[in-house]
Design a protein around this motif. Sequence first.
Motif, PDB file in Angstrom:
ATOM      1  N   GLU A 255       0.832  -1.203   0.000  1.00 54.51           N
ATOM      2  CA  GLU A 255       0.000   0.000   0.000  1.00 54.51           C
ATOM      3  C   GLU A 255       0.869   1.257   0.000  1.00 54.51           C
ATOM      4  OE1 GLU A 255      -3.487   2.103   2.750  1.00 54.51           O
ATOM      5  OE2 GLU A 255      -2.369   0.368   3.489  1.00 54.51           O
TER       6      GLU A 255
ATOM      7  N   GLU B  34       2.418   1.754  -3.441  1.00 57.81           N
ATOM      8  CA  GLU B  34       1.443   2.294  -4.392  1.00 57.81           C
ATOM      9  C   GLU B  34       1.241   3.784  -4.145  1.00 57.81           C
ATOM     10  OE1 GLU B  34      -3.233   1.876  -4.567  1.00 57.81           O
ATOM     11  OE2 GLU B  34      -2.281   0.149  -5.559  1.00 57.81           O
ATOM     12  N   ASN B  35       1.076   4.170  -2.887  1.00 60.26           N
ATOM     13  CA  ASN B  35       0.877   5.584  -2.565  1.00 60.26           C
ATOM     14  C   ASN B  35       2.088   6.421  -2.963  1.00 60.26           C
ATOM     15  OD1 ASN B  35      -1.666   5.107  -1.511  1.00 60.26           O
ATOM     16  ND2 ASN B  35      -0.940   4.896   0.591  1.00 60.26           N
TER      17      ASN B  35
END
Length: 205
Positions: A89, A92-93
Motif C-alpha cells: 500500500e 502504491e501511494n
Amino acid sequence: MSGIVSCANQVNQAVRERLLSEALRLFSSRGYASTTVREIVESAGVTKPVLYYYFGNKEGIYLALMESSYATFAARMGELLGQKGMAGERMENLCLGIFDTFIEYMDVAREIYSIYFGPQQGAPHFDHEQAFDWMLDAIKVIVAEGMTTGEFRQCDVSDAAWAIVGCINTCMEEQLCRNIPRIDRNGVKKILGIVLSGISAGAVA
C-alpha cells in the motif's frame, strides 16, 4: 508600521513569484537559451532592474526555479515516504504520489528534461540527477521493509527497486512526450500492481 511592512513583503513576494512563473513558462515553451531577460520582465509586467534585484540575472532566476522545485519535490517525497501501512500500500501511494507530482509540475519537468537530455543551452549547472536518486532510494526503503515483514519475497532490493522506478519513470515520460498519453493514472496503478505481484511473498522466485 508593522502592517505596512507586512503589506510590502506580500507585494515583494507576489512580484518575485510572478517573475518565477513567467520565466518557467517561457523556459518550458521556448527553451532556456532562446528566452531573454527582456521577455521575462515584459511578461511579468516589471522592469529589468526588478529582476536583477531579486535574482541577479537570467542564470539566477533559473537556479531559483530549480531550487524551489526540487525543495517542493523533496518535501513531497518525505510526506509520501512517511505514510503508514503495509509495504504494498505504501509503495502504491509513493509511486502514484510521484506520478501526481510530475503531472502537477509538468512545466518544470519539461524544462528539466530539455536541459538534461537536449542540446546545450548554456544554463548554469544544477544537479538534476538528485530527484531520480531520491525516488530510487525511497523505493528501496519500502522494498526492504516489505521483505523484513514478509510481505515481499526475498530478492535483491536494488533489482526490485529498479524494476519499480523504471515502470514509474516510463509512465511519466509518456505524459511528457505524447500529445495524447496512452497511460493514465489508473494505468500506472495497474502496471505497478503487476510489478509488485512479482515480488510479493506468494510469487515464485
